[in-house]
Write an enzyme that holds these catalytic residues in place. Structure first.
Site, PDB file in Angstrom:
ATOM      1  N   TYR A  47       0.587  -1.153   0.183  1.00 27.51           N
ATOM      2  CA  TYR A  47       0.153  -0.145  -0.124  1.00 27.51           C
ATOM      3  C   TYR A  47       0.769   1.343   0.276  1.00 27.51           C
ATOM      4  O   TYR A  47       1.712   1.284   0.876  1.00 27.51           O
ATOM      5  CB  TYR A  47      -1.044   0.467   1.585  1.00 27.51           C
ATOM      6  N   HIS A  55      -0.850 -11.686   0.887  1.00 24.70           N
ATOM      7  CA  HIS A  55      -1.152 -10.876   0.552  1.00 24.70           C
ATOM      8  C   HIS A  55      -2.437 -11.597  -1.003  1.00 24.70           C
ATOM      9  O   HIS A  55      -4.127 -11.558  -0.868  1.00 24.70           O
ATOM     10  CB  HIS A  55      -0.735  -9.852   0.115  1.00 24.70           C
TER      11      HIS A  55
END
Ligand SMILES: NC(=O)c1ccc[n+]([C@@H]2O[C@H](COP(=O)([O-])OP(=O)(O)OC[C@H]3O[C@@H](n4cnc5c(N)ncnc54)[C@H](OP(=O)(O)O)[C@@H]3O)[C@@H](O)[C@H]2O)c1
Length: 268
Positions: A56, A117
């Site tokens: 992110y 992820h």
């Protein structure tokens, strides 16, 4: 706030997502003020579970989360912090290195939850879990989980994790039933694994769904609160909406306390 009790833990039914905090795929410092303001209001109104990832804003979301927590004066131990290792970092050394870098950016000495992820074609899951298990042994990570894993990969992960696998974080919402249809939800509910629902309110068709509208009207709540309550009413399901708008943040947090009736759940 309602909590989901699991493996001697109490996880808040609603957490706070940090995708777009600090930028998208790369850091965008011009958005720092707006991002910090969103994190400060979320912390002040009582969010305690924050979901972030090394990817992110290329790690900048973790840096801003660290800054907001420090400035808030809230004790680290009262928070539950999740981060994620990216698919390109799934070999043993890279898993250890990614976690170390996330901890540095977060200014913390442990993560509450660390997830893979996304799965990657050809990944050696045994090697990845060797790294993840080592992080738990070393006290750098308290709990392990995965994200975007299908049933086959989830079962394999549960077998490889030396601590009970805590979650599979997946896209799950009234309009998106992929993980209900593919058997992952049922498996998680039967094996004490949380489904962490991401993108729980994002989809436009939440706004055009007449059943959501009618439940919202009769209860005097927003469409997004119906969408979140539909998730949090389900056993073993938590949600991590994100919002830069303090009013939306408050609405979303309050949705944790709305329990829909069986009739409403059946209609939806
Ligand atoms: N594991 C993965 O692969 C993965 C993938 C995607 C996301 N995630 C995680 O899940 C988190 C949430 O997912 P997401 O960001 O995709 O979607 P989301 O939280 O469902 O939707 C965010 C959008 O909905 C709006 N919104 C939020 N609450 C609202 C409300 N009460 N009323 C009206 N609009 C509202 C926000 O706008 P405003 O800011 O204007 O409120 C924002 O545009 C992410 O931040 C990330 O942490 C994980």
């Amino acid at each position: 706030m309602r909590y989901e009790p699991i493996h001697n833990l109490k996880i808040p039914k609603i957490g706070f997502g940090t995708w777009t905090i600090g930028g998208h795929h790369t850091a965008d410092p011009t958005s720092d003020e707006r991002s910090l303001s969103a994190l400060h209001s979320a912390l002040e109104m009582g969010y305690t579970h924050f979901d972030t990832a090394e990817i992110y804003a290329s790690g900048h979301a973790e840096e801003l989360l660290a800054r907001a927590i420090l400035e808030s004066g809230i004790a680290r131990e009262s928070l539950f912090i999740t981060s994620k290792v990216s698919p390109q970092h799934l070999n043993y050394e890279d898993v250890l290195c990614s976690c170390e870098n996330s901890l540095k950016r977060l200014g913390m000495d442990y993560l509450d939850l660390y997830l893979i992820h996304w799965p990657k074609v050809g990944m050696k899951l045994e090697e990845t879990f060797r790294g993840l298990n080592k992080l738990v042994q070393d006290g750098k990570v308290r709990h392990l989980g995965v994200s975007n894993f299908n049933l086959k990969l989830l079962k394999k992960s549960a077998a490889l994790s030396e601590t009970p696998l805590l979650t599979n974080q997946v896209s799950y919402s009234i309009p998106d039933r992929t993980y209900e249809k593919n058997g992952v939800l049922e498996y998680c509910q039967q094996h004490d694994i949380l489904i962490t629902a991401y993108s729980p309110v994002k989809r436009r068709n939440i706004k055009s769904n007449p059943i959501i509208k009618s439940i919202a009207q009769s209860r005097g709540i927003s469409l997004q609160q119906v969408a979140l309550a539909w998730l949090t009413t389900q056993p073993r399901v938590i949600a991590i909406p994100t919002s830069f708008n303090p009013q939306h943040q408050a609405e979303n947090l309050q949705a944790a306390d709305i329990v829909l009736s069986q009739e409403e759940m059946d209609q939806l």
